[in-house]
Design a protein around this motif. Structure first.
Motif, PDB file in Angstrom:
ATOM      1  N   ALA A 142       0.823  -1.220   0.000  1.00 22.01           N
ATOM      2  CA  ALA A 142       0.000   0.000   0.000  1.00 22.01           C
ATOM      3  C   ALA A 142       0.852   1.263   0.000  1.00 22.01           C
ATOM      4  CB  ALA A 142      -0.929  -0.008   1.205  1.00 22.01           C
ATOM      5  N   ASN A 143       2.082   1.179   0.544  1.00 22.21           N
ATOM      6  CA  ASN A 143       2.933   2.362   0.643  1.00 22.21           C
ATOM      7  C   ASN A 143       3.911   2.522  -0.519  1.00 22.21           C
ATOM      8  OD1 ASN A 143       2.234   3.937   2.907  1.00 22.21           O
ATOM      9  ND2 ASN A 143       3.136   2.423   4.285  1.00 22.21           N
ATOM     10  N   LEU A 144       3.989   1.545  -1.395  1.00 18.28           N
ATOM     11  CA  LEU A 144       4.927   1.638  -2.506  1.00 18.28           C
ATOM     12  C   LEU A 144       4.633   2.839  -3.409  1.00 18.28           C
ATOM     13  CD1 LEU A 144       5.433  -2.085  -3.603  1.00 18.28           C
ATOM     14  CD2 LEU A 144       6.958  -0.648  -2.229  1.00 18.28           C
ATOM     15  N   GLU A 145       3.371   3.051  -3.705  1.00 19.30           N
ATOM     16  CA  GLU A 145       2.995   4.178  -4.568  1.00 19.30           C
ATOM     17  C   GLU A 145       3.342   5.498  -3.893  1.00 19.30           C
ATOM     18  OE1 GLU A 145      -0.871   6.050  -6.920  1.00 19.30           O
ATOM     19  OE2 GLU A 145      -0.985   4.047  -6.030  1.00 19.30           O
ATOM     20  N   ARG A 146       3.135   5.579  -2.570  1.00 18.34           N
ATOM     21  CA  ARG A 146       3.467   6.803  -1.840  1.00 18.34           C
ATOM     22  C   ARG A 146       4.971   7.061  -1.877  1.00 18.34           C
ATOM     23  NH1 ARG A 146      -0.324   4.262   1.821  1.00 18.34           N
ATOM     24  NH2 ARG A 146      -2.334   5.373   1.773  1.00 18.34           N
ATOM     25  N   LEU A 147       5.750   6.013  -1.696  1.00 20.54           N
ATOM     26  CA  LEU A 147       7.198   6.142  -1.742  1.00 20.54           C
ATOM     27  C   LEU A 147       7.663   6.597  -3.117  1.00 20.54           C
ATOM     28  CD1 LEU A 147      10.071   5.728  -0.653  1.00 20.54           C
ATOM     29  CD2 LEU A 147       9.854   3.284  -1.213  1.00 20.54           C
ATOM     30  N   ASP A 148       7.119   5.996  -4.150  1.00 22.46           N
ATOM     31  CA  ASP A 148       7.512   6.347  -5.510  1.00 22.46           C
ATOM     32  C   ASP A 148       7.110   7.782  -5.839  1.00 22.46           C
ATOM     33  OD1 ASP A 148       8.793   5.430  -7.890  1.00 22.46           O
ATOM     34  OD2 ASP A 148       6.837   5.336  -8.878  1.00 22.46           O
ATOM     35  N   SER A 149       5.901   8.174  -5.438  1.00 21.89           N
ATOM     36  CA  SER A 149       5.440   9.538  -5.705  1.00 21.89           C
ATOM     37  C   SER A 149       6.317  10.558  -4.993  1.00 21.89           C
ATOM     38  CB  SER A 149       3.986   9.708  -5.252  1.00 21.89           C
ATOM     39  OG  SER A 149       3.113   8.923  -6.035  1.00 21.89           O
ATOM     40  N   ALA A 150       6.675  10.274  -3.748  1.00 18.62           N
ATOM     41  CA  ALA A 150       7.539  11.185  -2.999  1.00 18.62           C
ATOM     42  C   ALA A 150       8.893  11.323  -3.678  1.00 18.62           C
ATOM     43  CB  ALA A 150       7.712  10.686  -1.565  1.00 18.62           C
ATOM     44  N   TYR A 151       9.427  10.205  -4.167  1.00 17.87           N
ATOM     45  CA  TYR A 151      10.717  10.246  -4.841  1.00 17.87           C
ATOM     46  C   TYR A 151      10.669  11.148  -6.067  1.00 17.87           C
ATOM     47  CZ  TYR A 151      14.350   8.966  -8.115  1.00 17.87           C
ATOM     48  OH  TYR A 151      15.375   9.029  -9.038  1.00 17.87           O
ATOM     49  N   TRP A 152       9.639  10.989  -6.918  1.00 17.52           N
ATOM     50  CA  TRP A 152       9.590  11.765  -8.147  1.00 17.52           C
ATOM     51  C   TRP A 152       9.316  13.233  -7.880  1.00 17.52           C
ATOM     52  CZ3 TRP A 152      12.037  10.134 -12.032  1.00 17.52           C
ATOM     53  CH2 TRP A 152      12.120   8.782 -12.327  1.00 17.52           C
ATOM     54  N   VAL A 153       8.522  13.539  -6.865  1.00 17.26           N
ATOM     55  CA  VAL A 153       8.298  14.947  -6.509  1.00 17.26           C
ATOM     56  C   VAL A 153       9.612  15.600  -6.108  1.00 17.26           C
ATOM     57  CG1 VAL A 153       7.255  16.498  -4.811  1.00 17.26           C
ATOM     58  CG2 VAL A 153       5.871  14.710  -5.868  1.00 17.26           C
ATOM     59  N   ARG A 154      10.364  14.912  -5.236  1.00 16.26           N
ATOM     60  CA  ARG A 154      11.634  15.480  -4.779  1.00 16.26           C
ATOM     61  C   ARG A 154      12.651  15.545  -5.915  1.00 16.26           C
ATOM     62  NH1 ARG A 154      12.151  18.870  -2.352  1.00 16.26           N
ATOM     63  NH2 ARG A 154      14.344  18.448  -1.823  1.00 16.26           N
ATOM     64  N   ARG A 155      12.697  14.537  -6.757  1.00 15.53           N
ATOM     65  CA  ARG A 155      13.663  14.553  -7.855  1.00 15.53           C
ATOM     66  C   ARG A 155      13.357  15.705  -8.806  1.00 15.53           C
ATOM     67  NH1 ARG A 155      17.792  12.587 -10.103  1.00 15.53           N
ATOM     68  NH2 ARG A 155      18.031  12.457 -12.363  1.00 15.53           N
ATOM     69  N   ARG A 156      12.090  15.882  -9.141  1.00 14.57           N
ATOM     70  CA  ARG A 156      11.703  16.993 -10.023  1.00 14.57           C
ATOM     71  C   ARG A 156      12.128  18.322  -9.405  1.00 14.57           C
ATOM     72  NH1 ARG A 156       7.478  20.606 -10.633  1.00 14.57           N
ATOM     73  NH2 ARG A 156       6.763  20.980 -12.780  1.00 14.57           N
ATOM     74  N   GLU A 157      11.837  18.499  -8.126  1.00 11.22           N
ATOM     75  CA  GLU A 157      12.187  19.751  -7.454  1.00 11.22           C
ATOM     76  C   GLU A 157      13.698  19.955  -7.419  1.00 11.22           C
ATOM     77  OE1 GLU A 157      10.266  19.443  -3.677  1.00 11.22           O
ATOM     78  OE2 GLU A 157       8.292  19.996  -4.474  1.00 11.22           O
ATOM     79  N   ASN A 158      14.441  18.898  -7.185  1.00 13.21           N
ATOM     80  CA  ASN A 158      15.894  19.016  -7.112  1.00 13.21           C
ATOM     81  C   ASN A 158      16.516  19.333  -8.474  1.00 13.21           C
ATOM     82  OD1 ASN A 158      16.091  18.606  -4.353  1.00 13.21           O
ATOM     83  ND2 ASN A 158      16.319  16.382  -4.546  1.00 13.21           N
ATOM     84  N   LEU A 159      15.983  18.731  -9.531  1.00  6.11           N
ATOM     85  CA  LEU A 159      16.509  19.008 -10.865  1.00  6.11           C
ATOM     86  C   LEU A 159      16.268  20.463 -11.253  1.00  6.11           C
ATOM     87  CD1 LEU A 159      15.541  15.814 -12.907  1.00  6.11           C
ATOM     88  CD2 LEU A 159      17.749  16.403 -11.894  1.00  6.11           C
ATOM     89  N   ILE A 160      15.134  21.012 -10.803  1.00  9.10           N
ATOM     90  CA  ILE A 160      14.826  22.418 -11.068  1.00  9.10           C
ATOM     91  C   ILE A 160      15.701  23.319 -10.199  1.00  9.10           C
ATOM     92  CG2 ILE A 160      13.059  24.202 -10.894  1.00  9.10           C
ATOM     93  CD1 ILE A 160      11.003  21.912 -11.447  1.00  9.10           C
TER      94      ILE A 160
END
Length: 204
Positions: free
Chosen positions: A90-108
């Motif tokens: 149940a938490n895998l999607e939350r973990l993946d979403s958090a990763y991509w949000v942070r990665r997007r923000e960091n790349l910017i």
């Protein structure tokens, strides 16, 4: 509508007769998304390696805050980061979403995406794929009035990348349309027929 109003006129008419495509600015957004999503952790979230890599990336104050924002409890995070457990299904999607949000923000934030696309001032090749009008009657084609049938085009694009990334980061679709208009004006007198496209590809 931003940019030159005539460039975007009557699209609904063409769509009614079977034209398939999207505004060039929208295609740019999708292509930037692709570049970001293919530059991250390759291991799937369903694998232990993929989970560990994402947890390592998120092991910071900002990372934990985003996990919490995605609905992960403090108790679960403590267990994960201490190595006592791994995320439930149940938490895998939350973990993946958090990763991509942070990665997007960091790349910017780091400027990596702008530097990557600017390519030391050399820019990037942009492949342009015109709308699909194979099943559209001649009288209703977007390409009507052009000198020839539209073909795939390739152009080196410079100088717009910083503005493009800012527009993408701010979800400013109107500015993306204006940037696309700037890009296609370097084609030829038929540039207006490329206002809408099937897709674009950025060589990055």
């Amino acid at each position: 509508m931003s940019g030159s109003p005539g460039l975007w006129a009557d699209w609904g008419v063409w769509q009614k007769h079977g034209t398939h495509g999207m505004k060039g600015g929208e295609a740019l957004i999708l292509e930037l998304n692709r570049i970001v999503y293919t530059s991250g952790i390759a291991s799937p979230i369903t694998t232990r390696r993929g989970q560990d890599a994402r947890l390592n990336y998120l092991n910071s104050k900002a990372g934990r805050a985003e996990l919490k924002n995605q609905g992960v409890s403090d108790r679960a995070m403590r267990s994960w980061f201490r190595g006592k457990s791994h995320p439930s299904k149940a938490n895998l999607e939350r973990l993946d979403s958090a990763y991509w949000v942070r990665r997007r923000e960091n790349l910017i934030r780091s400027g990596w995406l702008k530097r990557h696309l600017d390519n030391h001032g050399r820019g990037r090749r942009v492949e342009i794929y015109p709308v699909d009008e194979r099943h559209v009657p001649e009288a209703y084609r977007r390409t009507q009035g052009t000198r020839r049938d539209l073909s795939d085009r390739s152009i080196t694009v410079r100088y717009v990348w910083a503005d493009m990334v800012d527009a993408w980061a701010n979800q400013d679709a109107d500015l993306m349309d204006e940037i696309w208009e700037d890009i296609i004006t370097d084609l030829d007198s038929d540039f207006a027929a490329y206002a809408y496209v099937s897709s674009v590809g950025i060589g990055a």
